[in-house]
Design a protein around this motif. Structure first.
Motif, PDB file in Angstrom:
ATOM      1  N   ARG A 210       8.879   5.650   1.873  1.00  0.00           N
ATOM      2  CA  ARG A 210       9.188   6.270   3.171  1.00  0.00           C
ATOM      3  C   ARG A 210       8.632   5.433   4.321  1.00  0.00           C
ATOM      4  O   ARG A 210       9.297   5.239   5.341  1.00  0.00           O
ATOM      5  CB  ARG A 210       8.620   7.694   3.206  1.00  0.00           C
TER       6      ARG A 210
ATOM      7  N   ASP B 180      10.797   2.377   4.844  1.00  0.00           N
ATOM      8  CA  ASP B 180      12.044   2.788   5.507  1.00  0.00           C
ATOM      9  C   ASP B 180      11.827   3.032   7.002  1.00  0.00           C
ATOM     10  O   ASP B 180      12.617   2.580   7.836  1.00  0.00           O
ATOM     11  CB  ASP B 180      12.617   4.063   4.872  1.00  0.00           C
ATOM     12  N   GLU B 181      10.771   3.745   7.332  1.00  0.00           N
ATOM     13  CA  GLU B 181      10.490   4.060   8.740  1.00  0.00           C
ATOM     14  C   GLU B 181      10.159   2.797   9.535  1.00  0.00           C
ATOM     15  O   GLU B 181      10.575   2.653  10.681  1.00  0.00           O
ATOM     16  CB  GLU B 181       9.353   5.075   8.846  1.00  0.00           C
TER      17      GLU B 181
ATOM     18  N   ARG C 148      13.382   0.960  10.250  1.00  0.00           N
ATOM     19  CA  ARG C 148      14.150   1.634  11.304  1.00  0.00           C
ATOM     20  C   ARG C 148      13.559   1.390  12.686  1.00  0.00           C
ATOM     21  O   ARG C 148      14.285   1.291  13.666  1.00  0.00           O
ATOM     22  CB  ARG C 148      14.215   3.136  11.037  1.00  0.00           C
ATOM     23  N   ALA C 149      12.243   1.311  12.766  1.00  0.00           N
ATOM     24  CA  ALA C 149      11.568   1.145  14.060  1.00  0.00           C
ATOM     25  C   ALA C 149      11.697  -0.275  14.606  1.00  0.00           C
ATOM     26  O   ALA C 149      11.572  -0.477  15.817  1.00  0.00           O
ATOM     27  CB  ALA C 149      10.094   1.524  13.931  1.00  0.00           C
TER      28      ALA C 149
ATOM     29  N   ILE D 154       5.354   2.692  15.666  1.00  0.00           N
ATOM     30  CA  ILE D 154       5.484   4.097  15.295  1.00  0.00           C
ATOM     31  C   ILE D 154       4.161   4.512  14.676  1.00  0.00           C
ATOM     32  O   ILE D 154       3.305   3.675  14.398  1.00  0.00           O
ATOM     33  CB  ILE D 154       6.654   4.338  14.300  1.00  0.00           C
TER      34      ILE D 154
ATOM     35  N   PHE E 251       5.553  11.035  10.675  1.00  0.00           N
ATOM     36  CA  PHE E 251       6.205   9.868  11.255  1.00  0.00           C
ATOM     37  C   PHE E 251       6.737  10.247  12.627  1.00  0.00           C
ATOM     38  O   PHE E 251       7.649  11.049  12.736  1.00  0.00           O
ATOM     39  CB  PHE E 251       7.347   9.383  10.352  1.00  0.00           C
TER      40      PHE E 251
ATOM     41  N   ARG F  64       8.388   8.733  15.939  1.00  0.00           N
ATOM     42  CA  ARG F  64       9.058   7.565  16.507  1.00  0.00           C
ATOM     43  C   ARG F  64       8.950   7.543  18.026  1.00  0.00           C
ATOM     44  O   ARG F  64       8.855   6.491  18.625  1.00  0.00           O
ATOM     45  CB  ARG F  64      10.527   7.541  16.092  1.00  0.00           C
TER      46      ARG F  64
END
Length: 165
Positions: free
Chosen positions: A13, A16-17, A20-21, A26, A47, A49
């Motif tokens: 996770r 993945d985060e 994406r950021a 983040i 998380f 963002r």
């Protein structure tokens, strides 16, 4: 010394985060389970963002408190086993080590905050050029002492983790 294990589900996770950021920071809070004195496993992370810029991150305190209350309810308020461990954020463009501002924030939370904690951790994560996770854990004590912790991953329960750094 604090040893913090990042289970596979949270590792996936987190990666993945971070992907994406992109270049924006983040972060969130880290809640854990005590396995032995000085040894903890991440039980949950949040998380956030919003609040992240290219070179800074500001945590939303209301959202963090809401997440903590839910965590404590799910763990039946067993604070000696499950508790708030501290904060995490990313340094996508810099080394995964606390900045002067990070140190000041964590010292304030630990020494002057109302957490009532025996210690707090700051985990900083980033993806390297090959998209591998890099990270560090810094431990803050109420007396102002700051030290390095160990960040390990553990891809299956009962297996010793390996250092992420």
């Amino acid at each position: 010394m604090v040893k913090l294990t990042l289970p596979a589900e949270w590792r996936v996770r987190l990666i993945d985060e971070l992907e994406r950021a992109g270049s924006h920071e983040i972060g969130g809070i880290v809640m854990g389970e005590q396995l032995a004195p000085g040894e903890f496993r991440i039980a949950e992370m949040t998380f956030q963002r919003r609040g992240g810029l290219v070179a800074s991150f500001v945590r939303n305190a209301k959202w963090a408190l809401y997440s903590l209350c839910n965590f404590f309810s799910r763990t039946e308020h067993r604070y000696q086993q499950f508790n708030y461990l501290g904060e995490w954020h990313s340094h996508p463009l810099f080394a995964p080590a606390p900045s002067k501002r990070d140190h000041a924030t964590m010292i304030d939370l630990t020494c002057h905050g109302e957490t009532g904690a025996n210690f707090l951790i700051l985990m900083i994560a980033r993806l390297d050029a090959s998209r591998s996770l890099e990270g560090s854990v810094t431990v803050y004590l109420p007396n102002g002492t700051v030290g390095a912790g160990i960040l390990r991953d553990d891809e299956s329960l009962g297996r010793r983790g390996r250092a992420i750094e």
